[in-house]
Design an enzyme around this catalytic site. Structure first.
Site, PDB file in Angstrom:
ATOM      1  N   GLU A 140       0.804  -0.975   0.097  1.00 36.58           N
ATOM      2  CA  GLU A 140      -0.225   0.085  -0.015  1.00 36.58           C
ATOM      3  C   GLU A 140       0.593   1.369  -0.034  1.00 36.58           C
ATOM      4  O   GLU A 140       1.932   1.165   0.382  1.00 36.58           O
ATOM      5  CB  GLU A 140      -0.911   0.003   1.190  1.00 36.58           C
ATOM      6  CG  GLU A 140      -1.976   1.074   1.343  1.00 36.58           C
ATOM      7  CD  GLU A 140      -2.811   0.884  -0.001  1.00 36.58           C
ATOM      8  OE1 GLU A 140      -2.505   1.483  -0.855  1.00 36.58           O
ATOM      9  OE2 GLU A 140      -4.067   1.022   0.245  1.00 36.58           O
ATOM     10  N   ASP A 141       0.310   2.410  -0.498  1.00 35.11           N
ATOM     11  CA  ASP A 141       0.964   3.420  -0.495  1.00 35.11           C
ATOM     12  C   ASP A 141       0.954   4.292   0.806  1.00 35.11           C
ATOM     13  O   ASP A 141       1.960   4.902   1.491  1.00 35.11           O
ATOM     14  CB  ASP A 141       0.544   4.437  -1.678  1.00 35.11           C
ATOM     15  CG  ASP A 141      -0.866   4.830  -1.457  1.00 35.11           C
ATOM     16  OD1 ASP A 141      -1.600   4.056  -0.745  1.00 35.11           O
ATOM     17  OD2 ASP A 141      -1.462   5.760  -2.065  1.00 35.11           O
ATOM     18  N   ASP A 144      -3.896   5.544   6.726  1.00 32.28           N
ATOM     19  CA  ASP A 144      -4.161   6.774   7.525  1.00 32.28           C
ATOM     20  C   ASP A 144      -4.968   6.481   8.436  1.00 32.28           C
ATOM     21  O   ASP A 144      -4.637   6.198   9.882  1.00 32.28           O
ATOM     22  CB  ASP A 144      -4.496   7.991   6.929  1.00 32.28           C
ATOM     23  CG  ASP A 144      -5.436   7.795   5.579  1.00 32.28           C
ATOM     24  OD1 ASP A 144      -6.202   6.924   5.769  1.00 32.28           O
ATOM     25  OD2 ASP A 144      -5.639   8.734   4.921  1.00 32.28           O
ATOM     26  N   PHE A 193      -1.877  15.855   4.436  1.00 30.33           N
ATOM     27  CA  PHE A 193      -2.433  15.432   2.970  1.00 30.33           C
ATOM     28  C   PHE A 193      -1.048  15.528   2.008  1.00 30.33           C
ATOM     29  O   PHE A 193      -0.484  16.783   1.947  1.00 30.33           O
ATOM     30  CB  PHE A 193      -3.343  16.049   2.313  1.00 30.33           C
ATOM     31  CG  PHE A 193      -3.929  15.046   1.124  1.00 30.33           C
ATOM     32  CD1 PHE A 193      -4.837  13.996   1.161  1.00 30.33           C
ATOM     33  CD2 PHE A 193      -3.620  15.694  -0.171  1.00 30.33           C
ATOM     34  CE1 PHE A 193      -5.227  13.235   0.060  1.00 30.33           C
ATOM     35  CE2 PHE A 193      -4.042  14.880  -1.478  1.00 30.33           C
ATOM     36  CZ  PHE A 193      -4.860  13.919  -1.056  1.00 30.33           C
ATOM     37  N   ARG A 206       1.161  12.083  -9.264  1.00 29.82           N
ATOM     38  CA  ARG A 206       1.535  10.778  -8.805  1.00 29.82           C
ATOM     39  C   ARG A 206       2.897  10.668  -9.749  1.00 29.82           C
ATOM     40  O   ARG A 206       3.525  10.015  -9.135  1.00 29.82           O
ATOM     41  CB  ARG A 206       0.860   9.662  -9.683  1.00 29.82           C
ATOM     42  CG  ARG A 206      -0.930   9.639  -8.983  1.00 29.82           C
ATOM     43  CD  ARG A 206      -1.422   8.139  -9.586  1.00 29.82           C
ATOM     44  NE  ARG A 206      -3.019   8.355  -9.128  1.00 29.82           N
ATOM     45  CZ  ARG A 206      -3.344   7.926  -7.889  1.00 29.82           C
ATOM     46  NH1 ARG A 206      -2.380   7.682  -6.984  1.00 29.82           N
ATOM     47  NH2 ARG A 206      -4.559   7.823  -7.738  1.00 29.82           N
TER      48      ARG A 206
END
Length: 217
Positions: A140-141, A144, A193, A206
């Site tokens: 996963e990136d 949170d 963010f 990206r």
């Protein structure tokens, strides 16, 4: 009195930072910035380290995660599940450092919209492999709230894997809402963010090789 060398370094960095920031603003589009809150972007990792050793910290931490996986799963022949779209850069660099027998597949789910996470997995798409009795590593990136990951794990458990592990590029410890065991973490970050290195802001950013925070001004 300010040291002249230090002052020069700060001036050089300010110029580089301003150029990076302006390039990011341009890439998001002037109209977008007028419709939304104006954004400014700053390097998440140590800026002077990043200027001197481009991407050094990110790649170093990804290599460390790969080493831990090589050590822990050397007899497991794991199946890596890269969660698209955000993890594609992390997955690519991670797999370059995996030295044990393994497979990789790519899945997709819906979670992010704009700058917040809903924690809702609408559908898991792309998993064609039989994971019964296998060791699965979710790539996963970012984690949170952990809600999306928790539900993804529940979906995978229904297919009877031997075990499920999590490897993530980033974690926001202060935002976690569930008790989640995250086996491999490249970096912990504040509750900001971010964009770059596979992560996006409404589909953009990206492709950036660095990681930036997005803040309002």
């Amino acid at each position: 009195m300010v040291n002249s060398n230090s002052d020069l370094t700060n001036r050089v960095f300010a110029i580089i930072y301003r150029n990076w920031r302006d390039a990011l603003w341009h890439s998001f589009g002037v109209e977008d910035l007028q419709k939304k809150q104006r954004m400014k972007c700053s390097v998440l990792t140590n800026p002077f380290l990043l200027i001197k050793d481009y991407l050094y910290r990110i790649l170093k931490e990804v290599s460390r995660v790969a080493s831990e996986i090589n050590r822990d799963l050397k007899d497991s022949e794991p199946l890596f599940l890269s969660v698209l779209n955000g993890s594609f850069m992390f997955a690519a660099d991670l797999m370059k450092n995996i030295e044990i027998p393994c497979e990789i597949s790519f899945v997709k789910l819906a979670s992010y919209c704009g700058d917040s996470s809903t924690g809702k997995v609408k559908e898991l798409v792309g998993l064609n492999e039989d994971i019964t009795g296998r060791t699965v590593v979710i790539v996963e990136d970012i984690v949170d709230t952990g809600l999306t990951m928790e539900r993804l794990i529940e979906t995978l458990k229904a297919r009877n894997p031997k075990e499920i592990r999590i490897a993530t590029l980033l974690v926001k410890p202060d935002k976690l809402q569930v008790d989640l065991k995250i086996d491999y973490v490249a970096m912990n970050i504040p509750n900001d963010f971010i964009v770059g290195y596979g992560l996006d802001y409404d589909g953009k950013g990206r492709n950036y090789r660095d990681i930036y925070t997005v803040v309002s001004e």
